[in-house]
Design a protein around this motif. Structure first.
Motif, PDB file in Angstrom:
ATOM      1  N   THR A   1     -10.092  86.676 -82.717  1.00  0.00           N
ATOM      2  CA  THR A   1      -9.036  85.800 -83.533  1.00  0.00           C
ATOM      3  C   THR A   1      -8.094  86.658 -84.339  1.00  0.00           C
ATOM      4  OG1 THR A   1     -10.575  85.512 -85.328  1.00  0.00           O
ATOM      5  CG2 THR A   1     -10.699  83.903 -83.534  1.00  0.00           C
TER       6      THR A   1
ATOM      7  N   ARG B   1      -5.030  82.877 -75.841  1.00  0.00           N
ATOM      8  CA  ARG B   1      -5.598  81.746 -75.656  1.00  0.00           C
ATOM      9  C   ARG B   1      -5.792  81.075 -76.908  1.00  0.00           C
ATOM     10  NH1 ARG B   1      -9.963  84.249 -71.867  1.00  0.00           N
ATOM     11  NH2 ARG B   1      -9.422  85.854 -73.138  1.00  0.00           N
ATOM     12  N   LYS B   2      -5.505  79.743 -76.804  1.00  0.00           N
ATOM     13  CA  LYS B   2      -5.720  78.849 -78.089  1.00  0.00           C
ATOM     14  C   LYS B   2      -6.777  77.732 -77.804  1.00  0.00           C
ATOM     15  CE  LYS B   2      -2.920  76.584 -81.237  1.00  0.00           C
ATOM     16  NZ  LYS B   2      -1.414  76.347 -82.061  1.00  0.00           N
TER      17      LYS B   2
ATOM     18  N   ARG C   1      -7.730  74.867 -83.667  1.00  0.00           N
ATOM     19  CA  ARG C   1      -7.191  75.823 -84.745  1.00  0.00           C
ATOM     20  C   ARG C   1      -7.288  77.271 -84.270  1.00  0.00           C
ATOM     21  NH1 ARG C   1     -10.549  74.328 -89.963  1.00  0.00           N
ATOM     22  NH2 ARG C   1     -12.601  74.903 -89.137  1.00  0.00           N
ATOM     23  N   HIS C   2      -8.185  77.771 -83.419  1.00  0.00           N
ATOM     24  CA  HIS C   2      -8.478  79.096 -83.367  1.00  0.00           C
ATOM     25  C   HIS C   2      -7.532  79.696 -82.146  1.00  0.00           C
ATOM     26  CE1 HIS C   2     -11.910  79.743 -85.929  1.00  0.00           C
ATOM     27  NE2 HIS C   2     -12.186  78.374 -85.626  1.00  0.00           N
ATOM     28  N   LYS C   3      -6.867  80.800 -82.554  1.00  0.00           N
ATOM     29  CA  LYS C   3      -6.137  81.795 -81.399  1.00  0.00           C
ATOM     30  C   LYS C   3      -6.862  82.796 -80.958  1.00  0.00           C
ATOM     31  CE  LYS C   3      -1.118  82.184 -80.614  1.00  0.00           C
ATOM     32  NZ  LYS C   3      -0.017  81.831 -81.120  1.00  0.00           N
TER      33      LYS C   3
END
Lengths: 231, 231
Positions: free
Chosen positions: A33, A64-65, A68-70
């Motif tokens: 992340t 990649r999303k 709320r995490h990318k």
DNA sequence: GAGATGCTTCGATTATGATCGAAGTATGAA
DNA sequence: TTCATACTTCGATCATAATCGAAGCATCTC
């Protein structure tokens, strides 16, 4: 008039220490992340965000999303290959960030390179498979031979599943510490996963070091004997 | 604690446009003077001097002094390899310095890469030699086979002389435009020299483009037929 | 030896880009 | 709905390094 690829642009992306640290962390093959990468780089999250945006625009990342995490990972094996090559140049000219320490020897011995085994043991794996005729170069392609298929099946790696993916099965990757090829591609990754499953090897947390147990190293050396010649 | 090779340092050396232009000019394999390189980079001689000093400290250059002239070339094939890889990344992500022009297509078709043939024709040469069994991978080494020795001798390339040098005879080099191997090493260089001797091909001045004559292309395609399979 | 040429070094200038505090948007959990 | 968390964007700050004019050193030619 200068034409052709803009290598200065790509190199300048890698040439910032924060960005280089992030790319190096992603060499493990894991997706991290933005927060994790900011920690790796030693900068604030906002700075990391700005850097990641640049790396993405340069085509060096896959993003990649997930809610709320990318999650960020290296775009492909070509990127990993260039990073390995730069590591080789830096190491060859003595440009290291710290004096040689225990971890450096460990990285040279066995490390993860974009999810496959690299270092001394990585090139040993490759050499052994080549020498036993399990891998061969056909035209330009590195291919698994019939004897290789049998070998891999015996080792309980599911080739059918591997072939369903888009990643090439076998690919050469130039090893920065050994300056020779180690095995990349989905098969290379599968081998590392298998070594982990068998508890021969494990990934050291927060680093790219792979540690083989004594038993694991013994088994590995038995199956992929160094210097074994084709019969 | 970050350990290992300092890729940011090496990449930042390449990441300056003036230095990148100089390195790209040196991909021809020729040794160029500081003055010539300052012209290539489009900066004054004093600026070029400063840049060259940095590249040398980074281990990317080989420097030879001849009276008042100072000749610079790339340090080795590893440097050329990383530059080719960066070119591949830049081209792959569409980061080109100019819109695609006539020279770009020419570079992709045939160009000099550190003194050996690259591009479409370079990979065709490699593929053909592999397919005909003239080249083979033994363990990790790319080797000339017995049939390859005969083939090369027929083509009037002096292997004894090549083997006297320190450069490996055969080596794979990843081609940025084709994303596959072309032949590097002293044999790769000897092939390009031979094509020039036969007037099949010539280097375009001030660029890395190699132009084949119509007759030369015909002869080349006859001898290194695309898609030829091993009997 | 004088002048020309190739290259290096010095120092001032200035453009660039990394950095972070502040503020905002998006998503998840209680 | 409120609060917490993940991430983005904005703008000001400031360190860094590319740049070139000037001066100097090394080598060559006449």
């Amino acid at each position: 008039m200068k034409e052709g690829p803009d290598i200065a642009y790509i190199a300048s992306l890698i040439g910032d220490p924060a960005r280089a640290n992030m790319l190096t962390a992603l060499m493990s093959g894991k997706a991290l992340t933005a927060s994790e990468l900011s920690y790796e780089a030693g900068v604030t999250l906002q700075t990391a965000s700005s850097h990641l945006s640049k790396l993405d625009e340069g085509g060096l990342l896959r993003v990649r999303k997930q809610g709320r995490h990318k999650y960020f990972s290296l775009a492909n094996e070509d990127v990993a290959g260039v990073l390995e090559g730069l590591m080789g140049l830096a190491a060859g000219s003595g440009h290291l960030r710290r004096r040689i320490g225990p971890q450096d020897a460990q990285l040279r011995h066995a490390r993860v390179c974009y999810n496959h085994l690299a270092g001394d043991m990585g090139t040993q794996l490759f050499d052994s498979l080549m020498a036993q005729g399990h891998l061969a170069l056909t035209g330009d392609e590195l291919c698994l031979t019939a004897s290789g298929e049998a070998f891999v099946a015996d080792f309980e790696i599911d080739l059918t599943a591997l072939r369903r993916g888009r990643t090439p099965l076998c690919r050469e990757c130039l090893d920065w510490s050994e300056r020779r090829s180690h095995l990349a591609g989905s098969l290379g990754r599968a081998f590392l996963r298998r070594f982990e499953e068998l508890s021969w090897a494990k990934r050291e947390p927060e680093t790219r070091v792979i540690s083989f147990s004594r038993e694991g190293a013994r088994e590995f050396n038995q199956l992929f004997a160094p210097g074994r010649l084709m019969p």
